[in-house]
Design a protein around this motif. Structure first.
Motif, PDB file in Angstrom:
ATOM      1  N   LEU A  65       1.982   1.766  -3.484  1.00 35.13           N
ATOM      2  CA  LEU A  65       0.872   2.262  -4.303  1.00 35.13           C
ATOM      3  C   LEU A  65       0.517   3.714  -3.982  1.00 35.13           C
ATOM      4  O   LEU A  65       0.032   4.435  -4.860  1.00 35.13           O
ATOM      5  N   LEU A 115       0.203  -3.893  -7.155  1.00 37.68           N
ATOM      6  CA  LEU A 115      -1.224  -4.174  -7.327  1.00 37.68           C
ATOM      7  C   LEU A 115      -1.492  -5.676  -7.322  1.00 37.68           C
ATOM      8  O   LEU A 115      -2.394  -6.171  -6.637  1.00 37.68           O
ATOM      9  N   TYR A 149      -7.721  -5.338  -7.838  1.00 39.13           N
ATOM     10  CA  TYR A 149      -6.278  -5.082  -7.780  1.00 39.13           C
ATOM     11  C   TYR A 149      -5.562  -5.791  -8.927  1.00 39.13           C
ATOM     12  O   TYR A 149      -4.712  -5.214  -9.597  1.00 39.13           O
ATOM     13  N   PRO A 198       0.575   4.763  -7.887  1.00 39.50           N
ATOM     14  CA  PRO A 198      -0.707   4.065  -7.910  1.00 39.50           C
ATOM     15  C   PRO A 198      -0.844   2.991  -8.996  1.00 39.50           C
ATOM     16  O   PRO A 198      -1.621   2.064  -8.852  1.00 39.50           O
ATOM     17  N   ARG A 243       0.831  -1.215   0.000  1.00 42.54           N
ATOM     18  CA  ARG A 243       0.000   0.000   0.000  1.00 42.54           C
ATOM     19  C   ARG A 243       0.865   1.265   0.000  1.00 42.54           C
ATOM     20  O   ARG A 243       0.514   2.255  -0.647  1.00 42.54           O
ATOM     21  N   HIS A 270       1.595   0.877  -9.965  1.00 42.70           N
ATOM     22  CA  HIS A 270       2.684  -0.099  -9.882  1.00 42.70           C
ATOM     23  C   HIS A 270       2.094  -1.509  -9.982  1.00 42.70           C
ATOM     24  O   HIS A 270       1.476  -2.021  -9.046  1.00 42.70           O
TER      25      HIS A 270
END
Length: 181
Positions: free
Chosen positions: A38, A48, A67, A42, A35, A44
């Motif tokens: 990300l 994810l 995701y 965001p 997280r 990546h």
């Protein structure tokens, strides 16, 4: 850096740390790191995908799907492992026809991908297409599809090619054959 200065953390070093924690079963720590990655990047794809796998392994395949779909979208659908993982999550929530399409795509990208062949067999079994399922299982058992699925931990979701979360996270798969673990 000097001893009193912390070393710079790169996205790659953070991802490697998260993969190690994930593989050791420290899912909460790995999830936090994914997280954090990300939050900075965001889109990546590896973070994810691996965050999706954490949800799958916690028995939350429905939560995992967005995701992993985002990971697929950020890689132009080119990583067979992402399709295999997405297929397994879809299969786990009963969206078997969609799962078959993703396993087929994974196999078109890597024809000897035993894990995708095995998961495709599970899908055909779930659909009642027993002959096709048996054919796939035999191919895997005979080594015609790359050998027996799973690594030392028996996982069938997170092995194969595809970014840092391809072969590197095989140990992080947590034994996902046949359903969420």
């Amino acid at each position: 850096p000097p001893a009193d200065e912390p070393a710079a953390v790169t996205i790659e070093s953070a991802l490697q740390l998260a993969l190690a924690r994930h593989g050791e079963g420290e899912h909460a720590t790995a999830e936090r790191i994914y997280r954090d990655i990300l939050a900075q990047h965001p889109g990546h794809a590896d973070a994810l995908h691996l965050l999706g796998l954490i949800h799958y392994q916690k028995g939350e395949p429905q939560t995992a799907i967005p995701y992993i779909e985002a990971a697929v979208a950020h890689t132009n659908s080119s990583f067979e492992n992402f399709h295999n993982s997405l297929g397994e999550c879809l299969r786990a929530v009963g969206r078997v026809d969609e799962a078959v399409a993703h396993f087929d795509l994974a196999l078109s990208l890597k024809p000897d991908f035993a894990l995708a062949s095995f998961n495709l067999g599970l899908s055909y079994q779930q659909l009642g297409a027993w002959d096709r399922a048996i054919e796939l299982y035999r191919a895997v058992a005979d080594g015609g599809a790359g050998g027996v699925p799973g690594g030392a931990d028996g996982g069938v979701v997170a092995e194969g090619g595809g970014g840092a979360s391809g072969g590197a996270s095989g140990g992080a798969s947590g034994g996902a054959s046949g359903g969420a673990s």
